[in-house]
Scaffold this motif. Structure first.
Motif, short mmCIF file in Angstrom:
data_model
loop_
_atom_site.label_atom_id
_atom_site.label_comp_id
_atom_site.label_asym_id
_atom_site.label_seq_id
_atom_site.Cartn_x
_atom_site.Cartn_y
_atom_site.Cartn_z
N LYS A 52 0.53 3.64 -3.16
CA LYS A 52 0.41 5.22 -2.67
C LYS A 52 1.37 5.96 -3.33
O LYS A 52 1.22 7.41 -4.02
CB LYS A 52 0.15 5.40 -1.48
CG LYS A 52 -0.10 6.78 -0.84
CD LYS A 52 -1.50 7.24 -0.70
CE LYS A 52 -1.51 8.84 -0.30
NZ LYS A 52 -2.90 9.15 -0.30
N THR A 53 2.71 5.78 -3.02
CA THR A 53 3.71 6.35 -3.59
C THR A 53 3.69 6.80 -5.13
O THR A 53 4.21 7.83 -5.69
CB THR A 53 5.08 6.05 -3.09
OG1 THR A 53 5.26 5.93 -1.81
CG2 THR A 53 6.39 6.57 -3.99
N LEU A 54 3.37 5.67 -5.83
CA LEU A 54 3.54 5.83 -7.39
C LEU A 54 2.34 6.09 -8.05
O LEU A 54 2.33 6.97 -9.25
CB LEU A 54 3.94 4.29 -7.65
CG LEU A 54 5.19 3.63 -7.45
CD1 LEU A 54 5.37 2.42 -7.84
CD2 LEU A 54 6.29 4.59 -8.33
N LEU A 55 1.03 5.87 -7.63
CA LEU A 55 0.01 5.87 -8.72
C LEU A 55 -0.65 7.25 -8.75
O LEU A 55 -1.29 7.72 -7.74
CB LEU A 55 -1.05 4.81 -8.28
CG LEU A 55 -0.52 3.25 -8.40
CD1 LEU A 55 -1.87 2.52 -8.19
CD2 LEU A 55 0.04 3.03 -9.68
N ASN A 56 -0.89 7.61 -9.93
CA ASN A 56 -1.79 8.50 -10.28
C ASN A 56 -3.38 8.02 -10.59
O ASN A 56 -3.17 6.92 -11.14
CB ASN A 56 -1.47 9.62 -11.42
CG ASN A 56 -0.33 10.52 -10.90
OD1 ASN A 56 -0.52 11.13 -9.95
ND2 ASN A 56 0.73 10.52 -11.47
N ASN A 89 -7.34 1.32 -4.13
CA ASN A 89 -7.08 2.21 -3.15
C ASN A 89 -6.53 3.46 -3.55
O ASN A 89 -7.01 4.53 -3.07
CB ASN A 89 -6.33 1.76 -1.95
CG ASN A 89 -7.08 0.61 -1.07
OD1 ASN A 89 -8.13 0.56 -1.00
ND2 ASN A 89 -6.15 0.16 -0.39
N TYR A 90 -6.00 3.61 -4.52
CA TYR A 90 -5.22 4.63 -5.23
C TYR A 90 -5.77 5.01 -6.46
O TYR A 90 -5.06 5.81 -7.50
CB TYR A 90 -3.68 4.63 -5.09
CG TYR A 90 -3.31 4.10 -3.50
CD1 TYR A 90 -3.49 4.85 -2.70
CD2 TYR A 90 -3.10 2.77 -3.50
CE1 TYR A 90 -3.47 4.30 -1.10
CE2 TYR A 90 -3.14 2.13 -2.07
CZ TYR A 90 -3.07 3.16 -1.12
OH TYR A 90 -3.03 2.76 0.17
N ALA A 101 3.96 8.35 3.02
CA ALA A 101 3.01 7.42 2.79
C ALA A 101 2.76 6.72 4.12
O ALA A 101 1.82 6.48 4.33
CB ALA A 101 3.08 6.60 1.32
N ASN A 132 0.70 -1.14 -0.12
CA ASN A 132 0.00 0.00 -0.03
C ASN A 132 0.87 1.30 -0.11
O ASN A 132 0.58 2.24 -0.79
CB ASN A 132 -1.02 -0.13 1.43
CG ASN A 132 -2.21 -0.47 0.84
OD1 ASN A 132 -2.98 -0.15 0.12
ND2 ASN A 132 -2.34 -2.19 1.03
N LEU A 162 -1.01 7.23 5.68
CA LEU A 162 -2.08 6.12 5.60
C LEU A 162 -2.44 5.59 6.97
O LEU A 162 -3.17 4.74 6.99
CB LEU A 162 -1.23 5.19 4.73
CG LEU A 162 -1.29 5.31 3.18
CD1 LEU A 162 -0.41 4.07 2.46
CD2 LEU A 162 -2.57 5.43 2.51
#
Lengths: 395, 395
Positions: free
Chosen positions: A115-119, A140-141, A276, A111, A280
């Motif tokens: 969270k770090t990577l996804l747009n 989630n992202y 993150a 997670n 989170l």
């Protein structure tokens, strides 16, 4: 009123809950010892004694406020140093503490990195069959999961289809080897070819595509098979590790991410993973168990327990006429359903007090997963039922 | 390449990091004992001995695979029974295990409940000054934070403005009492009026509006002040609790949510919180510490340590001419900056080796937060510097 997204989750979780309740119902009727529950990946091997010794040593000798206190969101520096060195010793890598982020298990780590990577709209590729939680983690992202269909010949990833499914929106690929649910170890040849495809596509598309290597089963491999360490094959690799299986500590939620210096955008990746972890709500991996695992880096559960189970269950099922790849890792068998509809097969299995999971849960219908992290006696007792089961459905 | 959202977080976290680095720089020059770090809410009181005793008892007497194993995502049932009974004994409530979800600290609990509740665009109201992480937690689920401006007379919530800011998109209100950063306890009168406003608005708008009561500082209150238990005043209340401060276990990440039966959509709320705990990657609250806190429900840190600090720092600052509300809880003073620009004041403070946090971080410029969870000696040594500081800036 719960959120719209959660309404769907609650509905599908009620199906899993129903399975769990069915197990309890069967146990109430037949006695728990006469119900053969192969549905859960809950390790039955005990945590090694080194864990208990470490806990006692730490709480007797280290500062109370330090042991239970906050530290950097990435974890205690001395723990990260010890883990980096341990990885280097095993795999010939050159990590240091700046490459390690302690996480709340591998699930927490995945997670954090997603969270770090996804747009929103970014694509994450997985290879069926795959651990169903990946779908939730990516959602989630607001990422989109792209599923490569299963190669049921040997359950190595289907690389031709993989190559076709990489687009300019592909942000990451999740690799899980030894694999849940198949137990298959992705071969060195697979990893080399997969890495070549990714390098080619990165250069063609002008993007960064990260491998996220989810490795909770790394230490559970049999017959001396080599489990390739992916950072050695592909620069943009992030490893998610967990002590849930290797030290039988699933409830303690302790693991780590490896983010190598070679990863694109390294400084931001580390800083973002740190943030993150905090926002989170993890804040940091549980503090006592960070210190515990640093003292147990050379300890392992007794995997002979799982290996004996594997041999007994695999050999017996083959003898009875089931079809299955012999797994080289983890503690699962992924067995071909003797009838086309594997959900129906799972239903019939319940009549024999056997609980197993349909392959649909792993995007691979026609197969069932059997978790053999149970006692040897449970397998022995269940064998006549497995035999009777295939005889019934073959009629 | 990290996600767009994370780019902003990394930038703002680098400011906090710079403050941290500045502390290390000052410690290197002047010696750690001559730097007065009032910037962090890291409890300095030791965890009570009951915690150590419980750990040893559990690892000596309970089943290893059970203690470190997976359990229901909501936590061990016996632990939840014990917590429900303990709350009932203290506050005359009637909770049982079905109302309790064990979480990875209060930060984990808040993320679980916000994931459970929020659709994108839903509004969550907070009262300034407020703990800055709420903004990130709400943003994690694409909610919009709506800030009610501070009432700097006594730092009770500004209820007139609150009422105006409730809309049909308002999904929740976060209450944090005893409050970070002010130390103020929201009075019974405040809670009654706030509950009345919410009931009125629920019926006017035909919506459910939840109070999320974030209570990590509940046990840290002084002078016998009553901290109202919010479920007794308003049905749609969810409590987020943490043992980080009450047992000085911030690194262990252990807390719980209370979701009362009276809450709207109760069955779905519980089911969704359970699922959210799992899919956000927490899976469950750390297992050993679930069992530990069940044995420590009557234990507390020695809050006299904090109370002595509070008296010394508050009385001295008032004597030197600072302006501040005397806090009734938590371990923070929220002091009016003697000059209009409180960031400038924090900069000047650094010349005296005093590290404090600007109120802007809590949406309340013109004030500074001082965390007095430090040793009594640190406060004693810092006092002449606080005196010299106000004399300099008043010139």
């Amino acid at each position: 009123m719960i959120s719209n997204k959660m309404v769907e989750y609650v509905q599908s979780s009620s199906i899993i809950r129903a399975m769990f309740e069915e197990g309890k119902r069967l146990a109430a009727i037949h006695g728990a010892e006469n119900v053969y529950d192969f549905s859960l990946g809950n390790p039955n091997a005990e945590a090694p004694k080194a864990v208990k010794d470490a806990i006692i040593e730490i709480i007797n000798n280290e500062s109370v406020t330090m042991v239970h206190g906050y530290m950097n969101n990435s974890g205690y520096e001395d723990v990260r140093v010890a883990i980096a060195q341990s990885i280097n010793n095993k795999f010939g890598t050159s990590f240091n503490e700046t490459n390690i982020v302690m996480t709340v298990g591998a699930a927490g780590g995945l997670n954090v990195i997603l969270k770090t990577l996804l747009n929103p709209g970014d694509e994450v590729i997985v290879f069926a069959p795959y651990f169903g939680e990946y779908r939730s983690y990516v959602a989630n992202y607001d990422g989109n999961l792209v599923v490569v269909s299963p190669n049921t010949v040997d359950f190595q990833p289907n690389l031709a289809e993989f190559k076709e499914k990489i687009t300019s929106r592909t942000k990451a690929v999740i690799i899980n080897s030894p694999n849940n649910p198949t137990g298959v170890v992705y071969s060195k040849d697979t990893i080399i070819k997969l890495s070549e495809i990714l390098r080619e596509k990165q250069s063609e598309l002008g993007t960064d595509i990260y491998i996220i290597s989810d490795e909770p089963y790394r230490e559970l491999s049999y017959d001396g098979v080599e489990v390739p360490y992916l950072t050695q094959y592909y620069d943009n690799t992030i490893v998610g590790y967990s002590y849930s299986k290797s030290l039988s500590l699933p409830g303690e939620r302790i693991g780590y991410l490896v983010i190598p210096h070679e990863v694109a955008d390294f400084a931001n990746m580390i800083a973002a993973a740190n943030v993150a972890n905090r926002i989170l709500g993890f804040v940091n991996a549980p503090s006592l168990f960070q210190r515990v695992i640093a003292k147990c880096l050379n300890a392992d559960v007794d995997i002979d327990i799982y290996n004996k189970n594997r041999e007994l269950l695999y050999n017996s099922l083959i003898e009875y006429g089931y079809e299955c790849i012999k797994p080289e890792g983890a503690f699962y068998l992924f067995v071909k359903s003797p009838i086309a509809d594997e959900k129906e097969f799972c239903s019939v299995a319940k009549k024999y007090n056997i609980l197993i999971v349909p392959g649909t849960s792993f995007a691979c219908p026609g197969y069932v997963r059997m978790a053999y992290c149970v006692s040897y006696q449970t397998i022995e007792k269940a064998l006549p039922s497995f035999k009777a089961l295939i005889e019934e459905v073959r009629k």
